[in-house]
Motif scaffolding. Sequence first.
Motif, PDB file in Angstrom:
ATOM      1  N   ASN A  15      44.402  35.927  40.156  1.00 21.48           N
ATOM      2  CA  ASN A  15      43.790  36.854  41.113  1.00 21.48           C
ATOM      3  C   ASN A  15      44.064  38.307  40.758  1.00 21.48           C
ATOM      4  O   ASN A  15      43.239  39.183  41.043  1.00 21.48           O
ATOM      5  N   MET A  16      45.174  38.591  40.096  1.00 22.41           N
ATOM      6  CA  MET A  16      45.377  39.927  39.535  1.00 22.41           C
ATOM      7  C   MET A  16      44.320  40.183  38.459  1.00 22.41           C
ATOM      8  O   MET A  16      43.784  41.293  38.347  1.00 22.41           O
ATOM      9  N   GLU A  17      44.021  39.155  37.677  1.00 22.01           N
ATOM     10  CA  GLU A  17      42.978  39.278  36.659  1.00 22.01           C
ATOM     11  C   GLU A  17      41.638  39.627  37.292  1.00 22.01           C
ATOM     12  O   GLU A  17      40.938  40.537  36.852  1.00 22.01           O
ATOM     13  N   ARG A  18      41.275  38.929  38.362  1.00 22.95           N
ATOM     14  CA  ARG A  18      39.993  39.204  39.030  1.00 22.95           C
ATOM     15  C   ARG A  18      39.930  40.641  39.560  1.00 22.95           C
ATOM     16  O   ARG A  18      38.889  41.288  39.506  1.00 22.95           O
ATOM     17  N   LEU A  19      41.046  41.114  40.078  1.00 21.19           N
ATOM     18  CA  LEU A  19      41.063  42.468  40.626  1.00 21.19           C
ATOM     19  C   LEU A  19      40.936  43.522  39.532  1.00 21.19           C
ATOM     20  O   LEU A  19      40.477  44.632  39.789  1.00 21.19           O
ATOM     21  N   ARG A  20      41.326  43.175  38.311  1.00 22.31           N
ATOM     22  CA  ARG A  20      41.151  44.109  37.191  1.00 22.31           C
ATOM     23  C   ARG A  20      39.686  44.246  36.801  1.00 22.31           C
ATOM     24  O   ARG A  20      39.322  45.191  36.097  1.00 22.31           O
ATOM     25  N   TRP A  21      38.865  43.317  37.212  1.00 20.55           N
ATOM     26  CA  TRP A  21      37.429  43.403  36.910  1.00 20.55           C
ATOM     27  C   TRP A  21      36.720  44.371  37.849  1.00 20.55           C
ATOM     28  O   TRP A  21      35.553  44.713  37.627  1.00 20.55           O
ATOM     29  N   ILE A  22      37.397  44.770  38.920  1.00 23.13           N
ATOM     30  CA  ILE A  22      36.794  45.677  39.907  1.00 23.13           C
ATOM     31  C   ILE A  22      37.104  47.106  39.508  1.00 23.13           C
ATOM     32  O   ILE A  22      38.267  47.500  39.441  1.00 23.13           O
TER      33      ILE A  22
END
Length: 456
Positions: free
Chosen positions: A212-219
């Motif tokens: 989920n940290m990874e997903r937030l880096r896409w934002i």
Amino acid sequence: MKAFLTFTIILCFTLITQAQDLKTTNEITSLLKDNVTLSKLHYPQSVIRFYAGNNYEYAWITAEKSDQSETAMLLLEYSYRFGLSLSDYHWDAISLQKLRKLRGTSVEENQREKAEFDILMTDALITFINNMHLGKYNPLYKSSYIDSNDINGFRSDDILLNARQQTDFLKTILKVQPKIKEYTDFQSYLNTLYEEDDCIAPQRESEKIIINMERLRWIDTNDTSYILVNIPSYTLKLYHRDDVFDFKVIIGKPTTKTPVLRSSINYFTTAPDWKVPQSIFVKEMLPKILKSPQYLENHHYSVYDKNGSQVEISSSKLKEIRQNPYRYSVRQSSGCDNALGAVVFRFENSYGIYLHDTSQKQLFNKDERALSHGCIRVENAKELAALMLKNDDSANRIPVLENAMSEYKRKDFVLKQPVPIIITYLTCLIMDGKPVLYKDIYHLDDSLENMFNQNK
């Protein structure tokens, strides 16, 4: 005579130093033209640009700025504290021990080995910076694209060159991380965890935090005011500077998923009519209409032909509609039973979805609210609209909004400052200092977890 000897010594020393610098430059330049060396790098073009900005000199091997070099190496070594993997950063070829060993040899020794080490360390740091800012598995940007382009003004080689000029090297690097609160909550949790006992959370929790940290880096956002919709938690949060406002939402069923996206709400409309999506009309609504034509009138629907003219419903017309449904469309007029409720928030996207009120407010009492065709229904839509006006310095328009919603009068409210909307998919959040896991509604976690687990 003494002055002449001193001048001669200084001149000889300068020439030797220049010769050594030239050899260093030649080694770096030579390796950056070598395809074997370049094939080992994750971001070869970025590394080349970095050394061009560094006059093709060593960045890490020399005694100069040795504290900075050791900080950089320790940052890589502790990459797991940022939900990242050490194996991504050439740790089979570089280490703090090897850095110290090479730095301890004489200047003229092991020039090629030093150049190779320096280049690999630069690539490792550039990779780390990219992973921190954009993520490792960003679906929008492949590594080759990141290597050749700047992403909204971001370039990792520029960040690294700039960091080397700063007194606080570490702080400059860490600033590339997302500023979004959900991310900083994760990072603060990991920092606290490791500071307490240097051991990580239970495996299931740690896996969820990492993906989920990874997903937030896409934002990509530096906004202080924005809307964040999280699909798995069925929540909408309106952030405005230091204030946070929470709302429940209904999202798309697993068969009609709400997409992950980023856009901006430019305006919202009260008392909207609803143009029924063609797939809903054909697959769900038409069978009900054919069974009972009264269904249209009971739900305030009207049928239109391809020219936009309203169609009078008769038995012969129904037969024609059944035979050629894609020549017709259906709209629902505004009112208390309109599917969009009393207000709809519009934002550009390629999926044709929007955020809106609903006439079925009882559904917000359910714990699991994956019930829509993809659009997002929000509880207390009037409160959300009023807050958006207030934050837009238009509080004087709130009474107009309330009147338009209560009397179902169509009116557009254009925002002076569009509000970014982020729809994301986070199956873990930090609540009251602890991780909370949410059901993986759309089964999106497995593939991302596998990507990380393969590279542990």
